[in-house]
Design a protein around this motif. Structure first.
Motif, short mmCIF file in Angstrom:
data_model
loop_
_atom_site.label_atom_id
_atom_site.label_comp_id
_atom_site.label_asym_id
_atom_site.label_seq_id
_atom_site.Cartn_x
_atom_site.Cartn_y
_atom_site.Cartn_z
N GLY A 30 16.96 -16.08 6.26
CA GLY A 30 18.12 -16.84 6.71
C GLY A 30 18.80 -16.18 7.90
N ASN A 40 21.35 -24.35 10.98
CA ASN A 40 20.28 -25.16 10.42
C ASN A 40 20.66 -26.63 10.52
N ALA A 58 18.55 -20.74 2.26
CA ALA A 58 18.83 -19.41 2.79
C ALA A 58 19.33 -19.49 4.23
N TRP A 59 18.78 -20.41 4.99
CA TRP A 59 19.18 -20.57 6.39
C TRP A 59 20.57 -21.19 6.47
#
Length: 61
Positions: A30, A40, A58-59
């Protein structure tokens, strides 16, 4: 010593003495995606692609 650049941070990941946990790997992923691509803005992956969903989340964080 903390890395000063993204390149230094990436180099440090190649020197790990043990494999990071899945949670740690997702955090690193991320952070890397945020640093290299920014926020994102991609479409959320399908519901049964658990690996892609974990990376997506996670990003976002």
């Amino acid at each position: 010593m903390s890395p000063q650049t993204l390149e230094e941070a990436v180099t440090l990941t190649k020197k790990f003495t043990e494999k990071p946990t899945n949670e740690e790997l997702l955090k690193l992923y991320g952070l890397y995606k945020q640093a290299t691509e920014g926020d994102n803005e991609t479409e959320r992956p399908g519901g049964f692609d658990f690996k892609a969903a974990a990376k997506y989340n996670a990003w976002l964080n």
